[in-house]
Every structure is written in structure tokens, then in C-alpha cells.
Write an enzyme that holds these catalytic residues in place. Sequence first.
Site, PDB file in Angstrom:
ATOM      1  N   GLU A   1      40.322 -12.853-136.097  1.00  0.00           N
ATOM      2  CA  GLU A   1      40.407 -14.162-136.748  1.00  0.00           C
ATOM      3  C   GLU A   1      41.594 -14.545-136.426  1.00  0.00           C
ATOM      4  O   GLU A   1      42.827 -13.977-136.705  1.00  0.00           O
ATOM      5  CB  GLU A   1      40.345 -13.859-138.239  1.00  0.00           C
ATOM      6  CG  GLU A   1      40.454 -15.101-138.749  1.00  0.00           C
ATOM      7  CD  GLU A   1      40.040 -14.985-140.392  1.00  0.00           C
ATOM      8  OE1 GLU A   1      39.944 -13.870-141.045  1.00  0.00           O
ATOM      9  OE2 GLU A   1      40.195 -16.164-141.223  1.00  0.00           O
TER      10      GLU A   1
ATOM     11  N   ARG B   1      40.620   2.800-138.909  1.00  0.00           N
ATOM     12  CA  ARG B   1      41.511   1.872-138.438  1.00  0.00           C
ATOM     13  C   ARG B   1      42.821   2.548-138.023  1.00  0.00           C
ATOM     14  O   ARG B   1      43.016   3.711-138.744  1.00  0.00           O
ATOM     15  CB  ARG B   1      41.560   0.582-139.427  1.00  0.00           C
ATOM     16  CG  ARG B   1      42.114   1.284-140.736  1.00  0.00           C
ATOM     17  CD  ARG B   1      42.023   0.066-141.792  1.00  0.00           C
ATOM     18  NE  ARG B   1      43.148  -0.905-141.652  1.00  0.00           N
ATOM     19  CZ  ARG B   1      42.450  -2.448-141.366  1.00  0.00           C
ATOM     20  NH1 ARG B   1      41.120  -2.456-141.094  1.00  0.00           N
ATOM     21  NH2 ARG B   1      43.217  -3.290-141.392  1.00  0.00           N
TER      22      ARG B   1
ATOM     23  N   LYS C   1      47.515  -8.584-142.074  1.00  0.00           N
ATOM     24  CA  LYS C   1      48.233  -9.794-141.707  1.00  0.00           C
ATOM     25  C   LYS C   1      48.639 -10.747-142.900  1.00  0.00           C
ATOM     26  O   LYS C   1      49.574 -11.631-142.739  1.00  0.00           O
ATOM     27  CB  LYS C   1      47.138 -10.631-140.942  1.00  0.00           C
ATOM     28  CG  LYS C   1      46.637 -10.178-139.479  1.00  0.00           C
ATOM     29  CD  LYS C   1      46.049 -10.885-138.761  1.00  0.00           C
ATOM     30  CE  LYS C   1      44.755 -10.464-139.006  1.00  0.00           C
ATOM     31  NZ  LYS C   1      43.522 -11.493-138.047  1.00  0.00           N
TER      32      LYS C   1
HETATM   33  P1  ATP Z   1      44.003  -7.475-141.227  1.00  0.00           P
HETATM   34  O1  ATP Z   1      43.492  -6.531-142.164  1.00  0.00           O
HETATM   35  O2  ATP Z   1      45.391  -6.885-140.570  1.00  0.00           O
HETATM   36  O3  ATP Z   1      44.305  -8.805-141.690  1.00  0.00           O
HETATM   37  P2  ATP Z   1      41.617  -8.091-139.864  1.00  0.00           P
HETATM   38  O4  ATP Z   1      40.772  -6.945-139.599  1.00  0.00           O
HETATM   39  O5  ATP Z   1      41.443  -9.043-140.780  1.00  0.00           O
HETATM   40  O6  ATP Z   1      43.077  -7.347-140.133  1.00  0.00           O
HETATM   41  P3  ATP Z   1      40.805  -9.294-137.490  1.00  0.00           P
HETATM   42  O7  ATP Z   1      41.402 -10.353-136.849  1.00  0.00           O
HETATM   43  O8  ATP Z   1      39.614  -9.548-138.204  1.00  0.00           O
HETATM   44  O9  ATP Z   1      41.990  -8.635-138.592  1.00  0.00           O
HETATM   45  O10 ATP Z   1      40.699  -8.143-136.571  1.00  0.00           O
HETATM   46  C1  ATP Z   1      40.092  -8.243-135.441  1.00  0.00           C
HETATM   47  C2  ATP Z   1      39.588  -6.563-135.004  1.00  0.00           C
HETATM   48  O11 ATP Z   1      40.690  -5.855-135.083  1.00  0.00           O
HETATM   49  C3  ATP Z   1      38.465  -6.269-136.130  1.00  0.00           C
HETATM   50  O12 ATP Z   1      37.548  -5.758-135.166  1.00  0.00           O
HETATM   51  C4  ATP Z   1      39.279  -5.258-136.473  1.00  0.00           C
HETATM   52  O13 ATP Z   1      38.192  -4.134-137.121  1.00  0.00           O
HETATM   53  C5  ATP Z   1      40.441  -4.669-135.738  1.00  0.00           C
HETATM   54  N1  ATP Z   1      41.343  -4.381-136.556  1.00  0.00           N
HETATM   55  C6  ATP Z   1      41.969  -4.752-137.453  1.00  0.00           C
HETATM   56  N2  ATP Z   1      43.026  -3.976-137.944  1.00  0.00           N
HETATM   57  C7  ATP Z   1      42.977  -2.803-137.150  1.00  0.00           C
HETATM   58  C8  ATP Z   1      43.628  -1.558-137.288  1.00  0.00           C
HETATM   59  N3  ATP Z   1      44.749  -1.194-137.965  1.00  0.00           N
HETATM   60  N4  ATP Z   1      43.192  -0.564-136.575  1.00  0.00           N
HETATM   61  C9  ATP Z   1      42.348  -0.758-135.528  1.00  0.00           C
HETATM   62  N5  ATP Z   1      41.500  -1.853-135.508  1.00  0.00           N
HETATM   63  C10 ATP Z   1      41.956  -3.020-136.305  1.00  0.00           C
HETATM   64 MG    MG Z   2      39.003  -9.258-140.594  1.00  0.00          MG
END
Ligand code: ATP
Ligand code: MG
Length: 563
Positions: free
Chosen positions: A38, A265, A275
Amino acid sequence: MSEQLENNKSLNFIESIIEEDIKAGKNESRVHTRFPPEPNGYLHIGHAKSICLNFSMAKKYNGKCNLRFDDTNPVKEDVEYVDSIMEDIKWLGFEWDGEPLYSSDYFEQLYDWAVKMIKNAKAYIDDQTSDEIASQKGTPTVPGQESPFRSRSVDENLDLFNRMKSGEFKEGEKILRAKGDMASPNMHMRDPIMYRIIHNEHHRTGNKWCIYPMYDFTHGQSDYIEGITHSLCTLEFENHRPLYNWYLDQLTDTDYRPVQTEFARLNLSYTVMSKRKLLQLVEDKLVNGWDDPRMPTISGMRRRGYTADSIKAFADKIGVAKRENVIDVSLLEFCVREDLNKKADRLMTVLDPVKLIIVNYPEEKEEMVSVDNNPEDETRGKREMPFSREIYIERNDFMEDAPKKFFRLSIDKEVRLKGAYIIKGENLVKDADGNITEIHCTYDVDSKSGSGTEASQRKVKGTLHWVSAKHAVPVQVRQYDRLFNNEDPASQEDFKTSLNPDSLTIVENCMAEPAIVNLKSLDTVQFQRQGYFCVDIDSTSEKMIFNRTVTLKDGWSKVINKK
Ligand code: ATP
Ligand code: MG
């Protein structure tokens, strides 16, 4: 058979699934993954794990990997983030298939699918407030209550949805919900929200839309539209999987199906990786932007001097599994150190200089000495360093009342100046406060390194780095420590209370050998005996600025062991 067992053993669980799918001919044995960020923040090291996984699975199985921006919330998203995400993925060394894709490109199709669900009596407009809806949700063990608007006619729903789309209503006044099952043990199936009204300009679609689909009504469908076969995501989406499949069941009737698989994760000690929290650090100016070298972001790590290879090696080492755990940040630092040891040229820079005068060296004389650029890699060759009567050494490389085990410089003791001569401490000059301002030494004229004389082979206990004073280039060095002094800052009520007040120390007038001026922005070198350092992006030829990437040894493990 045994060979096959052997092979299977080395596969991670996702590779096993993919290989079984290929064997079974599922989705024509294609492998097509996607990385779906995102664009509401910069990528962090957790995303790097997901990027490495998605792109490497595609590569390993001759498949494709898409980059898809999951841009369904115009309030938080921005082109700045889109651009930084693309830059980071490219920097890591991955190439997505074709053009970058956007969920927002599918808004029309998603809208049509929503209409289809309304027509099939599978969705309805709810006029309740979000609080009212929340109060009817129930708990995992107590069924929820059905909305009083659930029985609206198809025609009324179609009319209202159309009016929602044309901007007739205010935010929160109406939403579109799926008719799931308010008694389902899975809360996500209890009449999930499909569309909400947001009056906000979107970074790509402008003001065309004022209704936006929810993540759950977007993700699986986007996977479907793109022909994704393996939709790899983190464990928090496990409970969303039934909904992911249910929407596809409602909307499509082909044999082809993307399949969602969840993995744990990455959690890293001594940092935060949400984020939302990282944005708070940036907005509250607790760090100097998303690419502050203390941030766990990819851009921060790049600016600090971490290499793409070291991040990929780290992702490889931690592997993928189903179980959540916390990885010690020192493992990442180990990977950085290991990679830079092979790649980084050596330079001499004195971080805390004290003047040393070689009293028996001719005043006007200058000569060049030859030193290895990288003792780990002969092909990097040698460079010449100017030597003269006055040099700088590290203040803590000299001790007046040195204990026996002090193998550096002291009065009447000998050390070798790396690549040059053996010197012996003779005298000191101090200021009124007793601080040493000059160390006077003599040198052994025949001891020049590499000169082939007997004295050049002479062994002394210590070897020091040094810089010729009149040739020295003053530089600024930024030393970093951990951004948080708590192993799990997110566990605190306010994670910001765990910020380490000493995470950045700026040191002016470090003295570097003249070859330093050849370095360009983001080049990384080893300052001998001090660590790895990277030219900061704000560095100029008038004022060079260095970020300490990582120390030579893991200083923390010692501290931790002592506890
Ligand atoms: P955050 O929780 O940091 O805001 P998010 O999951 O909302 O992150 P996205 O932009 O939706 O962020 O993530 C893009 C991809 O990266 C998704 O498939 C998510 O599952 C993966 N991802 C995010 N954080 C991690 C992590 N700590 N380890 C592995 N994969 C991750
Ligand atoms: Mg997300």
C-alpha cells in the site's frame, strides 16, 4: 526416493506447496506471484522479506512477479510513496513483470462486481453509523446481530449504491456490506464492508471516485484479474482467507483460482516495523525523514551503507516459516559486515585525532607509502598514502601510564604505523589542563614496510592507523547506535518512550587520508580499525559526511553476554 526426500527437506513450506501445485497441474502449472504494497509509507526490512520471497519464487519456478500498488485509501496514499517503493525494489535488484499495476486500475471492474453482488442479493446498503455496526458485531463466541437494513430490496440497494457513487452522500452516511453470515465464527464473514464513501482526491483517479473498495473486496479480485497463482501474505491475513475465497466464489466461475498462503512476518529486535509508527517518527521529527540511517526502512539502510546483497543474504538466512518469532537485529548487522568485508576498500581515518610528531624525520620531507586497498581481495590492488613528519593518530591509541597488556603506543614503547614505519614514544606536550596536545616520537629509518630490510620485517606488538597531518582531509562522521534501547519498543504503551537519546553522535573534524576525496555519494569503505562507513547523500566536496554503517565487530553481543 531418498534423493527426493533429501530435496524436499531443503524446500521451505511455500516451495513445497508450489512444487505440488506444479506437479498437480493446478492453474496450468503456472507460477505468478505479486508484491502488493500500500503506498502509504516507505518500505521497511519486513517488506524486503516479502519482496525477496515473492520475486525469488517467481524466478525459481520460471514464473512472473507483479508489482501491484494496493491503493484503495486515498487519504493516506501518495505518489511520493509509489516512487520510493519502486526505487527500493529496483535497488534490491528485482524486476517486476511488465508495468507497475494498481488496484485503482480495477475500480471499474470492482464496481461492476459489487453491482453483481447486489443483484444477486449478496450485498446491501447499510445506513448505520460505524459505531452501531461495531456494536452488532458480536464476539467470536457470540453471534452478531443482523442490520435492520439487511432486507432492503435489490432495486433500492442498486439505486442507493449508484447515488453513493455519484457523491450524493457524506462520508459514513452509507456503506455497502456483503451478506455474509452474522453467526459465523469467523468475524470477517459477518457482513463485511465492501465499499465506503471517501471524499478525497486519489493520487491516480483524481476525483473520479468517492466510493472506495475495502482491502478484502479488492485483494483477491486483483489477484484474480492479474492471473496470480500464489498470493503470499503475512499471517494476520489467515482469518481473511475464507472471505478471499468467498468473494471469488460469488464473482467468478472459472477453474483458475489464485490461492492465498500465509507466512510469518519478520519481526526485528530493537526496532518498530509498523508504517504507522514509522510515519509518527518522521512526522514528529524524531528522525530526519524516512531515509534516516537509523530507520529500519530500505531507504534508511541504503543511506547507511547496507548493501542490497546483505539484505538479500539476511532474508535468505531467516527463511520463511509459519511461526512468528523475533530475529535479533545483530544477525542483519552480521550479514552487512560479512558482505562489506569482501566489497569495501580500506581507508585510514582518525576519528579522534591527536597530533604526533616524528622528531627525527626531516621537516620538509614527504614520501609515499603503499597500502592494500582490500586485504580480502588482492584484485583491488594498492594505493599510495603520503607520509610526513607530523601525523594524526587516535587519541585512545596512546596511553601515558599504560598497563602491560596495552599493545598500542606509550612512552618508550614501539608500534608500527600501518604500511609505514616503526615509531617509539619519547615525549609529550600538554596544555594547561593536562590534556595531551602532541606526542613526540622517533622512527626507525630502516623499518619502512615492504622495503625488504631486516628492520622492515621486525615484529612489534601493535599496528596503528594514521594520517599525515598536512595532507589530512577533515570530514564529519555520524555514529549511529540503536534507535531504541528496548528490545521490543512496540510492547510499550508509547513506543516513543523507548527511543535511545544517544542514537546519533555527530563527530566533526575526523582526519581522513587524501584518497577519501575520490569517494562518491553512497560509496562504502572500511575505516581501518573503526568500522564500515558510507558517504552520506548530503556529503559535498567541501564537506564530506560519513555514516557509520556498522562497526567491525558486534560490540553488542559482548554487552549482552555480560548481563
Ligand atoms: P505495516 O504493518 O508495516 O503497516 P503493511 O502490511 O500494512 O505494513 P503493506 O504495504 O500492506 O504493508 O505490505 C505489503 C506486503 O508486505 C504485504 O504482503 C505484507 O504482508 C508484507 N509485509 C509487511 N510487513 C511485513 C513483515 N514485517 N514481514 C514480512 N512481510 C511483510
Ligand atoms: Mg497492509
